[in-house]
Write a protein that holds these residues in place. Structure first.
Motif, PDB file in Angstrom:
ATOM      1  N   ILE A   4       0.654  -0.929  -0.214  1.00 22.67           N
ATOM      2  CA  ILE A   4      -0.703   0.027   0.588  1.00 22.67           C
ATOM      3  C   ILE A   4       0.744   0.949  -0.211  1.00 22.67           C
ATOM      4  CG2 ILE A   4      -0.390   0.326   2.260  1.00 22.67           C
ATOM      5  CD1 ILE A   4      -3.608   0.694   1.842  1.00 22.67           C
ATOM      6  N   ARG A   5       0.337   2.641  -0.750  1.00 22.67           N
ATOM      7  CA  ARG A   5       1.072   3.252  -0.596  1.00 22.67           C
ATOM      8  C   ARG A   5       1.247   4.316   0.383  1.00 22.67           C
ATOM      9  NH1 ARG A   5       2.392   4.621  -6.856  1.00 22.67           N
ATOM     10  NH2 ARG A   5       0.582   3.373  -8.013  1.00 22.67           N
ATOM     11  N   PHE A   6      -0.126   4.454   1.180  1.00 23.77           N
ATOM     12  CA  PHE A   6      -0.153   4.961   2.028  1.00 23.77           C
ATOM     13  C   PHE A   6       0.710   5.793   3.448  1.00 23.77           C
ATOM     14  CE2 PHE A   6      -4.874   4.260   2.961  1.00 23.77           C
ATOM     15  CZ  PHE A   6      -5.536   5.052   1.542  1.00 23.77           C
ATOM     16  N   ARG A   7       1.797   4.915   3.034  1.00 26.85           N
ATOM     17  CA  ARG A   7       3.140   4.723   4.492  1.00 26.85           C
ATOM     18  C   ARG A   7       4.090   4.950   2.816  1.00 26.85           C
ATOM     19  NH1 ARG A   7       0.342   2.131   8.046  1.00 26.85           N
ATOM     20  NH2 ARG A   7       0.144   3.179   9.510  1.00 26.85           N
ATOM     21  N   GLU A   8       5.439   5.533   3.568  1.00 24.05           N
ATOM     22  CA  GLU A   8       6.873   6.085   2.546  1.00 24.05           C
ATOM     23  C   GLU A   8       7.247   4.075   2.925  1.00 24.05           C
ATOM     24  OE1 GLU A   8       7.742   8.352   0.970  1.00 24.05           O
ATOM     25  OE2 GLU A   8       5.919   9.797   0.857  1.00 24.05           O
ATOM     26  N   ILE A   9       7.784   3.929   1.196  1.00 20.22           N
ATOM     27  CA  ILE A   9       7.556   2.682   1.698  1.00 20.22           C
ATOM     28  C   ILE A   9       9.831   2.754   2.248  1.00 20.22           C
ATOM     29  CG2 ILE A   9       8.859   3.079  -0.125  1.00 20.22           C
ATOM     30  CD1 ILE A   9       7.878  -0.485   1.430  1.00 20.22           C
ATOM     31  N   ASP A  10      10.463   3.702   2.631  1.00 18.80           N
ATOM     32  CA  ASP A  10      11.794   3.257   3.304  1.00 18.80           C
ATOM     33  C   ASP A  10      11.787   3.726   4.538  1.00 18.80           C
ATOM     34  OD1 ASP A  10      13.212   3.431   0.408  1.00 18.80           O
ATOM     35  OD2 ASP A  10      13.539   5.983   1.111  1.00 18.80           O
ATOM     36  N   GLU A  11      10.583   4.700   4.964  1.00 17.99           N
ATOM     37  CA  GLU A  11      10.145   4.246   6.815  1.00 17.99           C
ATOM     38  C   GLU A  11       9.245   2.713   6.552  1.00 17.99           C
ATOM     39  OE1 GLU A  11       7.688   3.651   8.998  1.00 17.99           O
ATOM     40  OE2 GLU A  11       6.475   4.015   8.045  1.00 17.99           O
ATOM     41  N   VAL A  12       8.842   2.331   6.003  1.00 20.25           N
ATOM     42  CA  VAL A  12       8.114   1.276   6.202  1.00 20.25           C
ATOM     43  C   VAL A  12       9.278  -0.691   6.146  1.00 20.25           C
ATOM     44  CG1 VAL A  12       6.537  -0.794   5.289  1.00 20.25           C
ATOM     45  CG2 VAL A  12       5.917   1.339   5.629  1.00 20.25           C
ATOM     46  N   ALA A  13      10.331   0.069   4.961  1.00 15.64           N
ATOM     47  CA  ALA A  13      11.655  -0.858   5.191  1.00 15.64           C
ATOM     48  C   ALA A  13      12.595  -1.003   6.354  1.00 15.64           C
ATOM     49  CB  ALA A  13      12.145  -0.860   3.225  1.00 15.64           C
ATOM     50  N   ALA A  14      12.789   0.526   6.601  1.00 14.52           N
ATOM     51  CA  ALA A  14      13.458   0.665   7.878  1.00 14.52           C
ATOM     52  C   ALA A  14      12.777   0.465   9.872  1.00 14.52           C
ATOM     53  CB  ALA A  14      13.982   2.152   7.999  1.00 14.52           C
ATOM     54  N   ARG A  15      11.544   0.463   9.799  1.00 12.40           N
ATOM     55  CA  ARG A  15      10.779  -0.276  10.013  1.00 12.40           C
ATOM     56  C   ARG A  15      11.065  -1.703  10.602  1.00 12.40           C
ATOM     57  NH1 ARG A  15       5.432  -0.807  10.590  1.00 12.40           N
ATOM     58  NH2 ARG A  15       5.396   0.937   9.454  1.00 12.40           N
ATOM     59  N   LEU A  16      11.046  -2.220   9.577  1.00  7.92           N
ATOM     60  CA  LEU A  16      11.193  -3.802   9.143  1.00  7.92           C
ATOM     61  C   LEU A  16      12.090  -4.238   9.524  1.00  7.92           C
ATOM     62  CD1 LEU A  16       8.760  -4.564   5.574  1.00  7.92           C
ATOM     63  CD2 LEU A  16       8.446  -5.633   8.985  1.00  7.92           C
ATOM     64  N   GLU A  17      13.528  -3.347   8.725  1.00  5.79           N
ATOM     65  CA  GLU A  17      14.366  -4.147   9.593  1.00  5.79           C
ATOM     66  C   GLU A  17      14.999  -4.044  11.383  1.00  5.79           C
ATOM     67  OE1 GLU A  17      18.518  -5.526   7.676  1.00  5.79           O
ATOM     68  OE2 GLU A  17      16.333  -4.657   6.645  1.00  5.79           O
ATOM     69  N   ALA A  18      14.315  -2.998  10.812  1.00  3.70           N
ATOM     70  CA  ALA A  18      14.757  -2.986  12.906  1.00  3.70           C
ATOM     71  C   ALA A  18      14.204  -4.172  13.608  1.00  3.70           C
ATOM     72  CB  ALA A  18      14.352  -1.183  12.893  1.00  3.70           C
ATOM     73  N   MET A  19      13.669  -4.415  12.811  1.00  5.18           N
ATOM     74  CA  MET A  19      12.855  -5.647  14.155  1.00  5.18           C
ATOM     75  C   MET A  19      13.464  -7.242  13.884  1.00  5.18           C
ATOM     76  SD  MET A  19       9.089  -5.863  11.916  1.00  5.18           S
ATOM     77  CE  MET A  19       7.735  -4.109  12.375  1.00  5.18           C
ATOM     78  N   ALA A  20      14.109  -7.106  15.496  1.00  2.00           N
ATOM     79  CA  ALA A  20      14.382  -8.149  16.056  1.00  2.00           C
ATOM     80  C   ALA A  20      14.086  -9.709  15.509  1.00  2.00           C
ATOM     81  CB  ALA A  20      15.149  -7.544  17.365  1.00  2.00           C
ATOM     82  N   HIS A  21      12.774  -8.751  15.398  1.00  4.32           N
ATOM     83  CA  HIS A  21      12.063 -10.512  16.380  1.00  4.32           C
ATOM     84  C   HIS A  21      11.146 -11.073  15.193  1.00  4.32           C
ATOM     85  CE1 HIS A  21       8.366  -8.584  15.242  1.00  4.32           C
ATOM     86  NE2 HIS A  21       8.557  -7.068  15.618  1.00  4.32           N
ATOM     87  N   ARG A  22      10.627 -11.450  15.540  1.00  5.09           N
ATOM     88  CA  ARG A  22      10.417 -12.491  13.844  1.00  5.09           C
ATOM     89  C   ARG A  22       8.885 -11.973  13.315  1.00  5.09           C
ATOM     90  NH1 ARG A  22       8.141 -19.204  13.445  1.00  5.09           N
ATOM     91  NH2 ARG A  22       8.095 -19.266  11.023  1.00  5.09           N
ATOM     92  N   ARG A  23       9.385 -11.505  12.519  1.00  2.74           N
ATOM     93  CA  ARG A  23       8.242 -10.849  11.369  1.00  2.74           C
ATOM     94  C   ARG A  23       7.334 -11.440  10.604  1.00  2.74           C
ATOM     95  NH1 ARG A  23      12.901  -7.124   8.026  1.00  2.74           N
ATOM     96  NH2 ARG A  23      12.762  -9.539   6.630  1.00  2.74           N
ATOM     97  N   SER A  24       6.671 -10.609  10.949  1.00  2.00           N
ATOM     98  CA  SER A  24       5.137 -11.070   9.500  1.00  2.00           C
ATOM     99  C   SER A  24       4.255  -9.923   8.643  1.00  2.00           C
ATOM    100  CB  SER A  24       3.830 -11.790  10.049  1.00  2.00           C
ATOM    101  OG  SER A  24       2.947 -12.138   9.472  1.00  2.00           O
ATOM    102  N   MET A  25       4.248 -10.364   7.280  1.00  2.00           N
ATOM    103  CA  MET A  25       3.821  -8.834   6.194  1.00  2.00           C
ATOM    104  C   MET A  25       2.627  -9.228   5.750  1.00  2.00           C
ATOM    105  SD  MET A  25       7.573  -8.273   4.982  1.00  2.00           S
ATOM    106  CE  MET A  25       8.486  -9.635   6.314  1.00  2.00           C
ATOM    107  N   LYS A  26       2.181  -8.377   4.976  1.00  2.00           N
ATOM    108  CA  LYS A  26       1.247  -8.641   4.247  1.00  2.00           C
ATOM    109  C   LYS A  26       0.856  -8.360   3.371  1.00  2.00           C
ATOM    110  CE  LYS A  26      -3.142  -6.133   4.313  1.00  2.00           C
ATOM    111  NZ  LYS A  26      -4.282  -5.174   5.318  1.00  2.00           N
ATOM    112  N   SER A  27       0.106  -8.473   1.991  1.00  2.00           N
ATOM    113  CA  SER A  27       0.308  -8.015   0.848  1.00  2.00           C
ATOM    114  C   SER A  27      -1.111  -8.993  -0.070  1.00  2.00           C
ATOM    115  CB  SER A  27       1.717  -8.819   0.020  1.00  2.00           C
ATOM    116  OG  SER A  27       1.281  -8.462  -1.377  1.00  2.00           O
ATOM    117  N   HIS A  28      -1.404  -7.465  -0.580  1.00  5.45           N
ATOM    118  CA  HIS A  28      -2.866  -8.590  -1.615  1.00  5.45           C
ATOM    119  C   HIS A  28      -3.004  -8.003  -3.069  1.00  5.45           C
ATOM    120  CE1 HIS A  28      -5.341  -7.883   1.511  1.00  5.45           C
ATOM    121  NE2 HIS A  28      -5.689  -6.789   1.428  1.00  5.45           N
ATOM    122  N   THR A  29      -1.535  -7.967  -3.395  1.00 10.91           N
ATOM    123  CA  THR A  29      -0.276  -8.946  -4.571  1.00 10.91           C
ATOM    124  C   THR A  29      -0.230 -10.137  -4.792  1.00 10.91           C
ATOM    125  OG1 THR A  29       0.633  -6.854  -4.396  1.00 10.91           O
ATOM    126  CG2 THR A  29       1.836  -8.890  -6.042  1.00 10.91           C
TER     127      THR A  29
END
Length: 299
Positions: free
Chosen positions: A75-100
């Motif tokens: 989704i375009r609502f949040r800047e992808i660089d901010e989303v990617a940086a937040r995901l990269e900073a997660m030390a725990h096991r991650r989960s993400m969503k996609s409608h693609t």
């Protein structure tokens, strides 16, 4: 070359709509223990994400905060660089969503992909309600309030799988999702679930995902997690469980969960509309695939 390597190297299809952009995945570096929930809209995405959050945490009281903790990358609502940086900073096991669809997102041979489907007509009518509950007005011409000529359903049948139509979920897009997931369903890291099975046997779905994700829990704790994820509980506590719940984004958080029922399209379509739908389904799917896509494991 092994098939997993071939899948990882295959060029991805581009899905570019007014709301979503599959190229945003280029900014995300997947990890072997990542979990991706990949679905057409209104097919049980939030439900599956909630189950994953409960299994990962083992905490019935967890505040899921899906939009932030388990973000919708496309989704375009949040800047992808901010989303990617937040995901990269997660030390725990991650989960993400996609409608693609699966052929438009990166395929990691070890990450887990959970693909959830629903009867296309139920998904369509649920999406109609979702549009009414959303503040976004981009798609009003696809979903007119007054529709005596059946424009909405005609566009559901005529819409394409890509381009602008991507974000209004025509039948072609649902079929693309299903075919792309089914093409990878023989992989141990790809799981196909059905909304009807989640409704019929939520405990069984929990047990299946606990095995797939390697997140076992004691029987008494698992019972508590299942109780939290029951549809009626999520609906009654919609501010907690709806994406961006409690923030005033939707007109009604409770309406995000609407009814959770199946067969809501019955009595809503003409014989001609149903015949056109049947013809398209039969043209694109085998009888076995159509039965599963519409009704799950107990068709």
């Amino acid at each position: 070359m092994r098939r997993t390597e071939t899948l990882a190297m295959m060029p991805r299809k581009l899905y570019l709509g007014p709301l979503t952009d599959s190229r945003r995945w280029d900014k995300v570096t997947l990890r072997p223990d990542d979990i991706l929930v990949v679905t057409p809209p209104k097919c049980g995405t939030t439900w599956a994400q909630t189950i994953v959050a409960l299994l990962l945490s083992g905490d019935p009281q967890i505040e899921t905060q899906l939009s932030v903790k388990m973000p919708w990358v496309d989704i375009r609502f949040r800047e992808i660089d901010e989303v990617a940086a937040r995901l990269e900073a997660m030390a725990h096991r991650r989960s993400m969503k996609s409608h693609t669809p699966m052929d438009g997102i990166p395929f990691h041979p070890e990450a887990q992909y959970i693909c959830v489907f629903r009867h296309p007509l139920d998904a369509h009518f649920s999406y109609r309600n979702h549009i009414r509950n959303s503040p976004l007005r981009w798609f009003d011409h696809w979903f007119p309030e007054d529709d005596p000529d059946g424009i909405t359903f005609r566009r559901f049948l005529d819409g394409g799988a890509e381009g602008y139509d991507t974000d209004v979920m025509p039948l072609a897009h649902i079929l693309r999702h299903y075919k792309a997931a089914r093409a990878r369903a023989d992989r141990s890291n790809v799981t196909l679930l059905h909304y009807a099975d989640m409704t019929r046997d939520l405990a069984g779905i929990f047990a299946q995902l606990a095995r797939v994700l390697d997140t076992p829990h004691a029987e008494d704790l698992m019972a508590q997690l299942i109780a939290v994820a029951r549809f009626d509980n999520m609906q009654q506590n919609a501010e907690r469980f709806a994406p961006s719940g409690g923030q005033g984004f939707f007109k009604s958080d409770r309406a995000f969960f609407e009814s959770g029922s199946s067969g809501k399209w019955q009595g809503q379509l003409s014989e001609a509309e149903l015949a056109a739908y049947d013809a398209m389904m039969d043209a694109h799917l085998s009888a076995e695939d159509r039965a599963w896509l519409e009704f799950g494991s107990q068709q």
